[in-house]
Design an enzyme around this catalytic site. Structure first.
Site, PDB file in Angstrom:
ATOM      1  N   VAL A 138     -49.237  27.474  99.607  1.00 32.83           N
ATOM      2  CA  VAL A 138     -49.199  26.028  99.916  1.00 32.83           C
ATOM      3  C   VAL A 138     -49.577  25.365  98.476  1.00 32.83           C
ATOM      4  O   VAL A 138     -48.868  24.351  98.007  1.00 32.83           O
ATOM      5  CB  VAL A 138     -49.963  25.709 100.940  1.00 32.83           C
ATOM      6  CG1 VAL A 138     -50.045  24.198 101.183  1.00 32.83           C
ATOM      7  CG2 VAL A 138     -49.575  26.331 102.118  1.00 32.83           C
ATOM      8  N   ALA A 139     -50.484  25.864  98.066  1.00 34.01           N
ATOM      9  CA  ALA A 139     -51.006  25.181  96.530  1.00 34.01           C
ATOM     10  C   ALA A 139     -50.003  25.406  95.567  1.00 34.01           C
ATOM     11  O   ALA A 139     -49.558  24.297  94.694  1.00 34.01           O
ATOM     12  CB  ALA A 139     -52.471  25.682  96.161  1.00 34.01           C
ATOM     13  N   ILE A 164     -46.561  25.927  96.000  1.00 30.16           N
ATOM     14  CA  ILE A 164     -45.259  25.296  95.980  1.00 30.16           C
ATOM     15  C   ILE A 164     -45.287  24.049  95.841  1.00 30.16           C
ATOM     16  O   ILE A 164     -45.914  23.100  96.686  1.00 30.16           O
ATOM     17  CB  ILE A 164     -44.700  25.836  97.498  1.00 30.16           C
ATOM     18  CG1 ILE A 164     -44.374  27.417  97.526  1.00 30.16           C
ATOM     19  CG2 ILE A 164     -43.491  25.006  97.907  1.00 30.16           C
ATOM     20  CD1 ILE A 164     -44.075  27.900  98.766  1.00 30.16           C
ATOM     21  N   ASN A 191     -54.838  20.462  95.794  1.00 28.83           N
ATOM     22  CA  ASN A 191     -53.472  20.417  95.552  1.00 28.83           C
ATOM     23  C   ASN A 191     -52.839  19.125  96.495  1.00 28.83           C
ATOM     24  O   ASN A 191     -52.136  18.381  95.937  1.00 28.83           O
ATOM     25  CB  ASN A 191     -52.882  21.459  96.281  1.00 28.83           C
ATOM     26  CG  ASN A 191     -51.579  21.853  95.424  1.00 28.83           C
ATOM     27  OD1 ASN A 191     -51.652  21.864  94.041  1.00 28.83           O
ATOM     28  ND2 ASN A 191     -50.491  22.003  96.293  1.00 28.83           N
ATOM     29  N   ASP A 215     -16.891  -5.658  79.463  1.00 32.48           N
ATOM     30  CA  ASP A 215     -16.181  -7.284  79.502  1.00 32.48           C
ATOM     31  C   ASP A 215     -16.608  -7.898  78.362  1.00 32.48           C
ATOM     32  O   ASP A 215     -17.644  -7.938  77.930  1.00 32.48           O
ATOM     33  CB  ASP A 215     -16.308  -7.902  80.736  1.00 32.48           C
ATOM     34  CG  ASP A 215     -15.211  -7.381  81.766  1.00 32.48           C
ATOM     35  OD1 ASP A 215     -14.431  -6.600  81.564  1.00 32.48           O
ATOM     36  OD2 ASP A 215     -15.419  -7.732  82.844  1.00 32.48           O
ATOM     37  N   ASP A 232     -54.230  16.002  93.405  1.00 31.56           N
ATOM     38  CA  ASP A 232     -53.138  16.214  92.391  1.00 31.56           C
ATOM     39  C   ASP A 232     -52.316  14.951  92.636  1.00 31.56           C
ATOM     40  O   ASP A 232     -51.535  14.495  92.064  1.00 31.56           O
ATOM     41  CB  ASP A 232     -52.455  17.388  92.836  1.00 31.56           C
ATOM     42  CG  ASP A 232     -53.244  18.471  91.689  1.00 31.56           C
ATOM     43  OD1 ASP A 232     -54.066  18.247  91.026  1.00 31.56           O
ATOM     44  OD2 ASP A 232     -52.515  19.751  91.583  1.00 31.56           O
ATOM     45  N   GLU A 286     -44.349  21.261  97.289  1.00 26.36           N
ATOM     46  CA  GLU A 286     -43.737  20.486  98.239  1.00 26.36           C
ATOM     47  C   GLU A 286     -43.636  19.115  98.088  1.00 26.36           C
ATOM     48  O   GLU A 286     -42.800  18.332  98.731  1.00 26.36           O
ATOM     49  CB  GLU A 286     -44.033  20.956  99.841  1.00 26.36           C
ATOM     50  CG  GLU A 286     -45.495  20.473 100.224  1.00 26.36           C
ATOM     51  CD  GLU A 286     -46.261  21.482  99.476  1.00 26.36           C
ATOM     52  OE1 GLU A 286     -47.263  21.266  98.946  1.00 26.36           O
ATOM     53  OE2 GLU A 286     -46.715  22.722  99.974  1.00 26.36           O
TER      54      GLU A 286
HETATM   55  P1  ATP Z   1     -12.735 -10.335  79.438  1.00 33.40           P
HETATM   56  O1  ATP Z   1     -12.198  -9.372  79.849  1.00 33.40           O
HETATM   57  O2  ATP Z   1     -13.189 -10.498  78.125  1.00 33.40           O
HETATM   58  O3  ATP Z   1     -14.214 -10.844  80.306  1.00 33.40           O
HETATM   59  P2  ATP Z   1     -11.301 -11.980  80.695  1.00 33.40           P
HETATM   60  O4  ATP Z   1     -11.403 -11.179  82.086  1.00 33.40           O
HETATM   61  O5  ATP Z   1     -11.684 -13.535  80.714  1.00 33.40           O
HETATM   62  O6  ATP Z   1     -11.827 -11.625  79.475  1.00 33.40           O
HETATM   63  P3  ATP Z   1      -8.769 -12.966  81.250  1.00 33.40           P
HETATM   64  O7  ATP Z   1      -9.385 -13.785  82.203  1.00 33.40           O
HETATM   65  O8  ATP Z   1      -7.955 -11.824  81.903  1.00 33.40           O
HETATM   66  O9  ATP Z   1      -9.638 -12.193  80.556  1.00 33.40           O
HETATM   67  O10 ATP Z   1      -7.937 -13.782  80.562  1.00 33.40           O
HETATM   68  C1  ATP Z   1      -6.951 -13.153  79.577  1.00 33.40           C
HETATM   69  C2  ATP Z   1      -6.188 -14.249  78.952  1.00 33.40           C
HETATM   70  O11 ATP Z   1      -5.618 -14.903  80.023  1.00 33.40           O
HETATM   71  C3  ATP Z   1      -6.958 -15.255  78.120  1.00 33.40           C
HETATM   72  O12 ATP Z   1      -6.706 -14.668  76.889  1.00 33.40           O
HETATM   73  C4  ATP Z   1      -6.060 -16.380  78.375  1.00 33.40           C
HETATM   74  O13 ATP Z   1      -4.915 -16.550  77.383  1.00 33.40           O
HETATM   75  C5  ATP Z   1      -5.411 -16.284  79.618  1.00 33.40           C
HETATM   76  N1  ATP Z   1      -6.146 -17.117  80.627  1.00 33.40           N
HETATM   77  C6  ATP Z   1      -7.392 -16.813  81.144  1.00 33.40           C
HETATM   78  N2  ATP Z   1      -7.816 -17.701  81.914  1.00 33.40           N
HETATM   79  C7  ATP Z   1      -6.638 -18.470  82.297  1.00 33.40           C
HETATM   80  C8  ATP Z   1      -6.349 -19.368  83.326  1.00 33.40           C
HETATM   81  N3  ATP Z   1      -7.196 -19.761  84.023  1.00 33.40           N
HETATM   82  N4  ATP Z   1      -5.202 -19.968  83.312  1.00 33.40           N
HETATM   83  C9  ATP Z   1      -4.067 -19.295  82.550  1.00 33.40           C
HETATM   84  N5  ATP Z   1      -4.344 -18.417  81.570  1.00 33.40           N
HETATM   85  C10 ATP Z   1      -5.821 -17.928  81.434  1.00 33.40           C
END
Ligand code: ATP
Length: 877
Positions: A285-286, A288, A715, A332, A719, A290
């Site tokens: 027991v000591a 293992i 144990n 992103d 411990d 567990e």
């Molecule tokens: P990331 O991936 O860096 O977070 P994001 O997700 O914001 O960027 P999107 O939102 O897909 O990227 O935007 C991409 C493109 O779409 C932008 O560069 C812009 O040109 C266009 N866009 C973003 N928002 C709008 C909107 N509300 N209306 C119209 N076009 C837009």
């Protein structure tokens, strides 16, 4: 109630609510009392007694209980009436089980608390104000505000729907999203899947937006009817826990083998069979470990709690371990690396460029005003001025446009009156544009499209210049593209604005558009992002930016943050698309910026990095990001901008949407892994010490130096506290200066196995020395004195040794006081050990003698030795 047969008006009247204001808070409270919370009934937690008893369902504990029973029977049959051994064994087992239950419930509670942090919320109208409330507080009559990416939190009758599409697969099995209509009514017998005016709990809004009236909550919903009892989803064991369970089994078998050997050797030497039996069993027991799986669970839950305080909420426990192994972090850009606080700084029409200093656009030209008018009309964001405060709602890109318009005297609410919106095509992250259709004051129609210039320009045939529509010639197009690139090179997000006028509602509103101009907006990098990128690289992790933005915008920001230094490190989604899988695989590691990508590309990127042997973390927020979040080793959803769908698919949620938080989480993940390793190191080296003490004494034909109850005490009691306290060790300062953990490497890699053996050997040597000193060399020498000193040194040397585990660096360089919990454990365990030896009643039970000052001094000296020896060894390294 069969709400799909009712008109909107009837449904509202039935539930006695106004669609403009929703319920009042007091009415909602009353209804919550009446209908109960909007929850599906979960399985009842197991009763305490059951949990306590299940602690005994462990093979080794059962062996131990059998041994106690045999000991009891033997004493009884011999007529000795000495039941101390079995009583102590049972007491220790019960103590151990109680500690087990307490720790398990603590771990469970902290995981429960985490679940609450990620509990679903709903967007509703209450007292006339749009509010976010916990979904469990929803009641029939609440007016829901629906957006793409949300889970439908209860059954509801639609009030309005704009291109609303809903995925009801979880309820109806239909894999294609269903288009919904608010105005329709159906007969009572209409099948569930075809009640297009209703929404059902647990389906997902995949497109569009709308409002709906809640008609049923909790167990009264359709899902509630199907699943009268939803089982709690149990957290599966993490890879480490699985590996440890396996290691534990192997160690257990090895220990059993050694015990059998000790038993055979001992009896052959002519020791009493019963004593040898008890010694072997307690040794088993000591030996293992567990307690290991429980300790790992406790450390993981402690770590997860700490991470939640630092803005990363872990949804799936294995992510904690995987974080420490991450080699690539795909993030992103907007909002994660940058602040997502957009400000319009540039406008460009065919007639030239205008700079808007500090975002103040009061004195712009007529074309500039026209551009902003269109942009504001084609946006959903709202801006309100209240005294010195500016209250902004909606998407930051759109908020920037509306704010710039308002600042030049263009009122969005006025525009909504003069050119009301009658239809729209919502923003699409693949097409990267959105369109709204308006009725004009002259009775015609105006379609406005805004979106990524490189994609939108191909849909334009005309260009707005000096108040007129002129053909978009190749020369003009080149000039616009050049302007777009110049703005992008300055880290600006650029949107193109175009329109189309018609006398009837346009059938193809996104074709043959009139290009009006470009709007450039700045989104400054997060101040902490640069430092985080630097740390990331130091830690052997490659930071990768993934963005929907233009490649030049992405590159400019990537360069300023240190993610890339050369344009060859950036690639666009279009190029990516043209690459074959093998081409992508051979070049993927050359790229650190992926621009103009759509969510589908993310999965390819993750898979390509993984195919190269990387452990990939990926961020995401939209519905379409869910597959990539699932494919990644660590899917991180955004807590603020993330949709329910993304959050549900993720392993971890960043509550502040911040890149630096991922890096902090990696640091924590590495720290937790290190601490688990430290505990394992500590427990196993202690166990090896115990085995070797007994084994050597038998080989050397000494009397048994430790009794069964003494071994068990050390144990199971002295411990475990230091082992858990090692989980509170703060991460090493240099933790982010080393390479990620290799997931293929086992727990005992890098010589840990050998170290455990050597340290165990040393501890065994010290304990045996104490035994010999007590039995042979001290005045008053006796077997009991030898055993007492051996018991004392074995217990205390492990306590001192626990400090050696804290770091591979000298104890003095990390600070003696920096892990207060370990210090506390040390003093508690020390006091317990001293009490057992010094208080006569306990001493009698454990068959030990109170020690004199000189004897204590020898024991303390020997027990302390692991510290200087390990310090010397650390110094040598
Ligand atoms: P990331 O991936 O860096 O977070 P994001 O997700 O914001 O960027 P999107 O939102 O897909 O990227 O935007 C991409 C493109 O779409 C932008 O560069 C812009 O040109 C266009 N866009 C973003 N928002 C709008 C909107 N509300 N209306 C119209 N076009 C837009």
């Amino acid at each position: 109630m069969i709400y799909h047969t009712l008109t909107i008006k009837e449904a509202l009247a039935k539930l006695n609510v106004s669609p403009e204001t929703g319920l009042t808070s007091s009415e909602a409270k009353r209804r919550l009392m009446q209908y109960g919370p909007n929850e599906l009934k979960a399985k009842k937690p197991q009763p305490l007694l059951f949990r306590f008893l299940s602690q005994f369902a462990d093979f080794m504990i059962l062996v131990l209980m059998a041994a106690a029973l045999i000991s009891f029977l033997v004493s009884y049959l011999r007529g000795e009436a000495d039941y101390i051994d079995p009583i102590i064994i049972f007491t220790i087992i019960i103590l151990n089980a109680s500690i087990g239950v307490i720790q398990e419930s603590k771990a469970e509670k902290s995981l429960e608390a985490l679940k609450k942090l990620t509990a679903p919320t709903a967007y509703v109208l209450r007292d006339g104000i749009p509010s976010i409330i916990p979904a469990r507080e929803l009641v029939p009559g609440d007016v829901l505000l629906l957006e793409t990416g949300q889970y439908v939190p209860a059954d509801a009758r639609l009030l309005t729907a704009v291109n609303l599409k809903v995925d009801e697969a979880s309820l109806t099995g239909e894999s294609h999203p269903v288009e919904k209509q608010a105005s329709a009514t159906f007969t009572e017998t209409q099948p569930l899947a075809e009640r297009f005016n209703m929404l059902y709990s647990s389906s997902i809004i995949t497109y569009g937006r709308g409002t709906a009236l809640i008609t049923a909550t909790g167990m009264h919903t359709e899902v509630g009817h199907i699943a009268r009892l939803i089982l709690e989803d149990k957290t599966p064991p993490t890879p480490l826990q699985k590996r440890l369970a396996k290691t534990g089994k192997v160690l257990g078998l090895a220990a059993l083998f050694i015990c059998a050997l000790i038993f055979i050797c001992g009896t052959l030497e002519g020791r009493p069979i019963f004593d040898m039996f008890m010694t072997s069993v307690s040794l088993a027991v000591a030996a293992i470990p567990e307690g290991l799986p429980a300790i790992v669970t406790i450390m993981l839950s402690l770590g997860v709690e700490r991470m939640a305080r630092k803005n990363s909420v872990i949804r799936k426990l294995p992510a904690v371990e995987t974080l420490g192994s991450a080699t690539v972090i795909c993030s992103d850009k907007t909002g994660t690396l940058t602040q997502n606080k957009m400000t319009v700084t540039h406008l460009a029409s065919a007639d030239g460029e205008e700079i808007i200093p500090d975002g103040k656009s009061a004195s712009i030209s007529a074309t500039g005003r026209f551009l902003l008018t269109l942009a504001a009309s084609c946006s959903d964001a709202t801006v309100q001025f209240s005294g010195t405060d500016t209250i902004i709602t909606g998407d930051p890109t759109e908020a920037a446009l509306v704010l710039a318009a308002e600042q030049s005297g263009i009122s969005k609410s006025q525009l909504e009156l003069t050119t009301p919106r009658i239809d729209e095509i919502p923003f699409d992250s693949v097409k990267k544009r959105m369109t709204t259709i308006h009725k004009t004051d002259t009775g015609g129609y105006l379609a406005i499209t805004k979106g990524a210039p490189d994609l939108l320009l191909s849909a334009c045939t005309l260009c707005y210049s000096q108040g007129r529509e002129v053909p978009l010639t190749p020369a003009l197009l080149r000039a616009i593209q050049k302007e777009n690139q110049t703005m992008a090179d300055q880290s600006l997000r650029v949107l193109a604005i175009a329109y189309k006028k018609s006398t009837t509602k346009p059938a193809h509103p996104e074709k043959d558009l009139v290009f009006t101009g470009l709007v450039g907006m700045i989104d400054p990098p997060r101040p902490e992002a640069r430092e985080a990128v630097h740390t990331c690289k130091l830690a052997g992790i490659t930071p990768v930016m993934i963005t929907g933005d233009h490649i030049r915008t992405a590159l400019a920001i990537g360069k300023s943050l240190g993610i890339a230094s050369d344009s060859r490190e950036a690639i666009s989604g279009a190029k990516l698309e043209k690459m074959s899988d093998s081409e992508l695989l051979s070049s993927i590691e050359n790229y650190h910026i992926f621009a103009r990508v759509s969510p589908a590309h993310k999965v390819r990127i993750v898979k390509a990095f993984q195919a190269k042997g990387n452990v990939v973390a990926m961020t995401g927020d939209g519905v379409n990001d869910a597959p990539a979040l699932k494919a990644a080793d660590i899917g991180c959803a955004m807590g603020i901008t993330g949709t329910d769908v993304a959050k549900n698919a993720a392993d971890m949620i960043l509550t502040d949407d911040n890149f630096a938080t991922i890096i902090a989480a990696v640091r924590e993940g590495r720290g937790i892994y290190d601490n688990i390793r430290k505990s394992i190191h500590f427990l196993l080296s202690s166990n090896v010490g115990e085995i070797l003490t007994i084994f050597a004494s038998i080989l050397l034909n000494f009397p048994t130096p430790l009794l069964a109850v003494q071994l068990l005490w050390i144990n199971l009691v002295t411990d475990s506290l230091p082992a858990i306290s090692l989980g509170c060790e703060p991460p090493d300062e240099a933790i982010m200066c080393r390479r990620p953990n290799d997931p293929k490497k086992g727990m005992f890699a890098d010589g840990l196995g050998l170290r455990i053996l050597l340290e165990g050997l040393f501890i065994g040597f010290l304990a045996l020395s104490a035994f010999l000193i007590g039995t042979r060399f001290l005045p008053g020498k006796s077997l009991t004195l030898g055993r007492t000193m051996c018991f004392c040194v074995l217990g205390l040397s492990q306590l001192f040794h626990s400090f050696n585990m804290r770091s591979s660096r000298s104890l003095f360089s990390i600070g003696l006081l920096s892990n207060k919990k370990l210090l506390l454990s040390f003093f508690i365990c020390f006091a317990l050990q001293a009490a057992v030896i010094s208080i006569p009643a306990f001493a009698a039970v454990f068959k030990v003698l109170p020690l004199s000052f000189a004897q204590w001094s020898i024991c303390l000296f020997l027990s302390f030795l692991p510290i200087p020896v390990m310090e010397l060894q650390k110094y040598r390294n």
